[in-house]
Scaffold this motif. Structure first.
Motif, PDB file in Angstrom:
ATOM      1  N   ASN A 124       8.685   8.609  -3.459  1.00 24.42           N
ATOM      2  CA  ASN A 124       7.482   8.007  -4.024  1.00 24.42           C
ATOM      3  C   ASN A 124       7.696   7.364  -5.378  1.00 24.42           C
ATOM      4  O   ASN A 124       6.883   6.543  -5.816  1.00 24.42           O
TER       5      ASN A 124
ATOM      6  N   LYS B 163       0.865  -1.182   0.000  1.00 16.28           N
ATOM      7  CA  LYS B 163       0.000   0.000   0.000  1.00 16.28           C
ATOM      8  C   LYS B 163       0.898   1.228   0.000  1.00 16.28           C
ATOM      9  O   LYS B 163       1.775   1.367   0.843  1.00 16.28           O
ATOM     10  N   ARG B 164       0.664   2.119  -0.947  1.00 15.47           N
ATOM     11  CA  ARG B 164       1.519   3.289  -1.098  1.00 15.47           C
ATOM     12  C   ARG B 164       0.773   4.565  -0.728  1.00 15.47           C
ATOM     13  O   ARG B 164      -0.445   4.669  -0.894  1.00 15.47           O
ATOM     14  N   SER B 165       1.514   5.536  -0.212  1.00 15.84           N
ATOM     15  CA  SER B 165       0.931   6.852   0.046  1.00 15.84           C
ATOM     16  C   SER B 165       1.141   7.743  -1.166  1.00 15.84           C
ATOM     17  O   SER B 165       2.039   7.508  -1.979  1.00 15.84           O
TER      18      SER B 165
ATOM     19  N   TYR C  44       7.711   0.693   2.704  1.00 20.09           N
ATOM     20  CA  TYR C  44       7.245   1.973   2.176  1.00 20.09           C
ATOM     21  C   TYR C  44       6.751   2.911   3.280  1.00 20.09           C
ATOM     22  O   TYR C  44       7.093   4.099   3.302  1.00 20.09           O
ATOM     23  N   SER C  45       5.952   2.373   4.194  1.00 21.32           N
ATOM     24  CA  SER C  45       5.364   3.243   5.221  1.00 21.32           C
ATOM     25  C   SER C  45       6.402   3.729   6.225  1.00 21.32           C
ATOM     26  O   SER C  45       6.309   4.848   6.736  1.00 21.32           O
ATOM     27  N   ALA C  46       7.402   2.901   6.518  1.00 19.88           N
ATOM     28  CA  ALA C  46       8.396   3.259   7.525  1.00 19.88           C
ATOM     29  C   ALA C  46       9.557   4.059   6.956  1.00 19.88           C
ATOM     30  O   ALA C  46      10.230   4.781   7.693  1.00 19.88           O
TER      31      ALA C  46
ATOM     32  N   ASP D 193       4.179  -3.653   3.241  1.00 21.75           N
ATOM     33  CA  ASP D 193       3.868  -2.256   3.533  1.00 21.75           C
ATOM     34  C   ASP D 193       4.988  -1.557   4.300  1.00 21.75           C
ATOM     35  O   ASP D 193       5.231  -0.357   4.096  1.00 21.75           O
TER      36      ASP D 193
ATOM     37  N   GLU E  29       1.855  -6.890   5.895  1.00 18.73           N
ATOM     38  CA  GLU E  29       2.594  -6.008   6.801  1.00 18.73           C
ATOM     39  C   GLU E  29       4.046  -5.865   6.359  1.00 18.73           C
ATOM     40  O   GLU E  29       4.611  -4.766   6.421  1.00 18.73           O
TER      41      GLU E  29
ATOM     42  N   ASP F  65       8.132   5.815   1.359  1.00 19.20           N
ATOM     43  CA  ASP F  65       7.119   6.867   1.197  1.00 19.20           C
ATOM     44  C   ASP F  65       7.188   7.881   2.337  1.00 19.20           C
ATOM     45  O   ASP F  65       6.788   9.038   2.173  1.00 19.20           O
ATOM     46  N   LYS F  66       7.687   7.441   3.471  1.00 16.63           N
ATOM     47  CA  LYS F  66       7.784   8.322   4.636  1.00 16.63           C
ATOM     48  C   LYS F  66       8.641   9.542   4.335  1.00 16.63           C
ATOM     49  O   LYS F  66       8.349  10.654   4.796  1.00 16.63           O
TER      50      LYS F  66
END
Length: 441
Positions: free
Chosen positions: A314, A112-114, A304-306, A301, A298, A309-310
């Protein structure tokens, strides 16, 4: 007529022997070509013609031929038509070499990307950066230094220089722009290593932990720590040679699960006493990361989330193998600007726009020389502590990749320098020296 038949039979026998003994090599060559083509065309958006004329145009890969299937989003590489390999592009997961029994129609979990922030300028967002003129910079000398390395011999694709968080030089080869995704090869290792710094900051991992894998429980490998793996100092057997049939080429172009290759290798040295650069070790770390999460989603994700993308990288895509483990050793694609952001995160000691992703101590740890590396290597990061580049500060460190991909971090000069291309021929010492000397303290 009988003589012609004998000659034909002898030719076929000879051909069969040649193919039999060279099959592993042909398999790897076709695999490299197919994988690189699929990534270049479907992930990076280049044409097949450009890819064959540039990315695959070196010996011995240039004996292969490639085809693409736009509808299937696949590429097929072959060597003289004797052997074919296929790579398939999957949105969010990148391109992967597949075997004949791999079901390319089966739905796969994807990270899942932001969404990118296009309102904040670089580096904290993806809007156009604000031009800044620094009175202490000799721009003529700076641009002359950069211009000298852009030639046909060096095959440079991009150079980006960031000073005090501002882009002061950004130059691209013909056909490339600030939007062009470029393969970092082993710069990806620094992504993988950084995730361990983040988990450590979150209190979720102990670098001194050992007995890491069930396969090691009953022998001396149980003494290997996460620290040893991060420093490439486990003592495990590994051959990192891209010019032969070696552990690394077999892993990247033959294996379904790249995280399992190093785990099955025996000890040939002692942990903390036997530095040996190993892409297998980094993929083993990727496999260890998978074990830290309850689900595949998990794990996918978290990268990217940590981190990715953080900090607004991107454009980055980290590709997976057939088992859907991230190929943490080699397969991250991103723009030059986004590669620079990883360097800036380290330049700022883990702080990003007011938030600490990892401790300042992590930078000190990651840039501490591995024993027996002669000051060349830290924790998934290359160092200049041994003075390889004599005219560059010894506290400079870098993320380095195959064929000359680099992110150089110079803390004293407040500089991050990105260089990408297709060759290692560039005189890095002279390049960095020229950039440093163009900035007056």
């Amino acid at each position: 007529m009988k003589k012609i038949k004998r000659v034909l039979i002898l030719f076929l026998i000879t051909l069969g022997i040649v193919v039999f003994y060279n099959y592993p090599k042909l398999n790897i060559l076709a695999g490299y070509s197919a994988k690189n083509t699929a990534s270049s065309v479907f992930l990076a958006g280049r044409s097949l013609e450009f890819t064959d004329a540039n990315d695959n145009n070196f010996s011995p890969i240039n004996i292969t031929s490639d085809e693409i299937d736009v509808k299937e989003k696949s590429a097929t590489g072959s060597v003289y038509g004797l052997l074919k390999r296929k790579a398939v592009y999957r949105e969010g997961l990148g391109a992967v070499l597949v075997t004949s029994d791999f079901d390319i129609t089966k739905p796969q979990l994807t990270p899942k990307r932001s969404k990118p922030n296009h309102t904040i300028p670089f580096p904290y967002g993806n809007a156009n950066h604000k031009d800044t003129i620094f009175p202490n910079i000799d721009y003529k000398k700076l641009n002359e230094t950069i211009d000298t390395i852009f030639n046909n011999r060096n095959k440079i694709r991009s150079v980006l220089v960031v000073y005090k968080d501002k882009i002061i030089v950004e130059k691209y080869d013909t056909g490339f722009t600030k939007e062009s995704k470029q393969l970092g090869w082993s710069m990806t290792k620094s992504i993988t290593g950084t995730l361990f710094g983040i988990l450590k900051h979150q209190g979720k991992i102990n670098l001194k932990a050992n007995n890491l894998f069930p396969e090691w429980e009953n022998d001396d490998r149980k003494n290997i720590t996460i620290h040893n793996l991060l420093q490439m100092n486990s003592g495990l057997e590994w051959n990192e040679d891209y010019n032969t049939i070696s552990d690394v080429t077999k892993m990247l172009f033959l294996e379904k699960n790249m995280t399992k290759v190093q785990v099955n290798k025996p000890l040939i040295g002692k942990p903390n006493e036997t530095w040996n650069y190993s892409s297998g070790t980094t993929n083993l770390l990727s496999g260890f990361l998978r074990k830290q999460f309850n689900s595949q989603q998990e794990y996918l994700d978290f990268w990217y989330s940590a981190l990715i993308d953080k900090i607004g990288m991107n454009s980055m895509v980290v590709e997976t193998d057939m088992s859907n483990h991230y190929v943490g050793s080699s397969y991250a694609w991103a723009t030059a600007r986004d590669w620079a952001k990883l360097g800036l995160l380290y330049l700022h000691n883990g702080e990003w726009n007011g938030e600490h992703l990892f401790d300042k101590d992590w930078v000190s740890y990651a840039t501490t020389p591995t024993p027996t590396s002669n000051g060349r290597y830290g924790a998934q990061i290359w160092l200049n502590k041994g003075g390889k580049h004599p005219d560059v500060p010894k506290n400079m460190f870098s993320f380095n990749g195959y064929k000359g991909q680099n992110v150089f971090i110079l803390p004293d000069q407040d500089l991050v320098i990105v260089r990408t291309g297709l060759t290692k021929n560039v005189d890095v010492n002279t390049l960095l020296k020229g950039i440093i000397e163009s900035i007056k303290n």
